[in-house]
Design an enzyme around this catalytic site. Structure first.
Site, PDB file in Angstrom:
ATOM      1  CG  ASN A   1      -1.769   1.219   1.339  1.00 41.62           C
ATOM      2  OD1 ASN A   1      -1.795   2.039   0.427  1.00 41.62           O
ATOM      3  ND2 ASN A   1      -2.489   1.351   2.450  1.00 41.62           N
TER       4      ASN A   1
ATOM      5  CE  LYS B   1      -0.370   3.178   4.918  1.00 42.24           C
ATOM      6  NZ  LYS B   1      -0.390   3.242   6.351  1.00 42.24           N
TER       7      LYS B   1
ATOM      8  CG  HIS C   1      -6.143   1.844   5.227  1.00 41.06           C
ATOM      9  ND1 HIS C   1      -5.729   2.715   6.202  1.00 41.06           N
ATOM     10  CD2 HIS C   1      -5.103   1.002   5.007  1.00 41.06           C
ATOM     11  CE1 HIS C   1      -4.487   2.409   6.549  1.00 41.06           C
ATOM     12  NE2 HIS C   1      -4.080   1.371   5.834  1.00 41.06           N
TER      13      HIS C   1
ATOM     14  CD  GLU D   1      -3.645  -2.630   7.117  1.00 43.83           C
ATOM     15  OE1 GLU D   1      -2.535  -2.877   6.639  1.00 43.83           O
ATOM     16  OE2 GLU D   1      -4.207  -1.533   6.961  1.00 43.83           O
TER      17      GLU D   1
ATOM     18  CB  SER E   1       4.829  -2.010  12.090  1.00 47.24           C
ATOM     19  OG  SER E   1       4.402  -0.710  12.434  1.00 47.24           O
TER      20      SER E   1
ATOM     21  N   GLY F   1       4.602   1.455   4.768  1.00 47.65           N
ATOM     22  CA  GLY F   1       5.868   2.198   4.708  1.00 47.65           C
ATOM     23  C   GLY F   1       7.040   1.431   4.107  1.00 47.65           C
TER      24      GLY F   1
HETATM   25  P1  13P Z   1       2.684   0.301   7.708  1.00 44.87           P
HETATM   26  O1  13P Z   1       3.255  -0.949   7.095  1.00 44.87           O
HETATM   27  O2  13P Z   1       3.394   1.547   7.291  1.00 44.87           O
HETATM   28  O3  13P Z   1       2.538   0.154   9.195  1.00 44.87           O
HETATM   29  O4  13P Z   1       1.207   0.473   7.115  1.00 44.87           O
HETATM   30  C1  13P Z   1       0.336  -0.601   7.142  1.00 44.87           C
HETATM   31  C2  13P Z   1      -0.841  -0.220   6.344  1.00 44.87           C
HETATM   32  O5  13P Z   1      -1.586   0.664   6.712  1.00 44.87           O
HETATM   33  C3  13P Z   1      -1.058  -0.943   5.082  1.00 44.87           C
HETATM   34  O6  13P Z   1      -2.328  -0.714   4.579  1.00 44.87           O
END
Ligand code: 13P
Length: 247
Positions: A6, A8, A91, A163, A209, A231
């Site tokens: 993702n 983002k 999400h 999540e 994470s 991330g």
């Molecule tokens: P991170 O891996 O940055 O914690 O994000 C997880 C996420 O929200 C994937 O949709």
């Protein structure tokens, strides 16, 4: 396994192109299903570059209407045409920051399915809910609200992403055992609401994470079918490292 990135709100179309040029040549023999959920503006370049590679692209949101006066929205037909095979729905960042409620999430799932898109339905508890032992209750409510009116034969196009909100972007994550407990809750909800077989078959992934340094730990979870990575996926070297650990 399903390994889903993702991005983002990161990467311009040009940056996506650079990423893909480096990434795609290195995952040719990968046994996993790889899905990259790109910003809308990168979908088309993603479609173009991933054609014939086995790597799929996805979107991060969809309008809960198919037509009408919806300034700034993107519908399922547009996503499918731009090359998306998957779409993230519900999400926690959209539930909280953009005030998406369960009714909208349910409508979004129906719109996505109608246009042949696979849904990545995100569910998960916040820290207060975790600390007050409400995780199972929260997961049940979120799943049941999201899947109202969905038929069992449509579940093959729905992946549930567990999540936990407290784990997103924090560097903290549940243990493999805790992931399995939540995955079992998710499977039990599906098995009660649909069938035992559906509960066993539904795809469940974990997100929050996930990084190269903890992938060997979290991948000890046995009740999940993959990972949703935020991330860490922004650097293709990290994603490649995660993929090679999972081999
Ligand atoms: P991170 O891996 O940055 O914690 O994000 C997880 C996420 O929200 C994937 O949709």
């Amino acid at each position: 396994m399903k390994i889903i990135a993702n991005f983002k709100m990161n990467k311009t179309p040009l940056e996506t192109k650079d990423y893909l040029m480096n990434f795609l040549s290195r995952v040719k023999e990968c046994p996993h299903e790889i899905v990259l959920c790109l910003p809308f503006t990168s979908l088309f370049v993603g479609k173009f570059l991933t054609e014939g590679t086995g790597v799929k692209i996805g979107a991060q949101n969809i309008c809960d209407e198919d037509e009408g006066k919806c300034t700034g929205e993107i519908n399922g037909a547009m996503l499918a045409d731009a090359g998306a095979k998957y779409v993230i729905i519900g999400h926690s960042e959209r539930r909280t920051k953009f005030k998406e409620n369960s009714k909208m999430i349910n409508k979004k799932i129906k719109c996505a399915l109608k246009h042949g898109l696979n849904c990545l339905l995100c569910v998960g508890e916040n820290l207060v809910e975790r600390n007050t032992l409400k995780t199972a209750e929260v997961l049940k409510e979120q799943i049941e609200d999201a899947l109202k009116g969905i038929y069992e034969n449509e579940l093959e196009h729905i992946t549930i992403a567990y999540e936990p909100i407290w784990a997103i972007g924090t560097g903290q994550h549940p243990t493999a055992k805790e992931i399995d407990v939540s995955a079992n809750v998710i499977r039990k909800v599906i098995s009660n609401d649909f069938s035992v077989q559906a509960g066993e078959k539904i795809n469940v992934v974990y997100g929050g994470s996930v990084e190269p340094k903890n992938i060997s730990q979290v991948s000890k979870a046995k009740k999940i079918n993959g990972f949703l990575i935020g991330g860490a996926s922004l650097d293709y070297n990290n994603l490649l490292q995660i993929l090679s650990t999972l081999k």
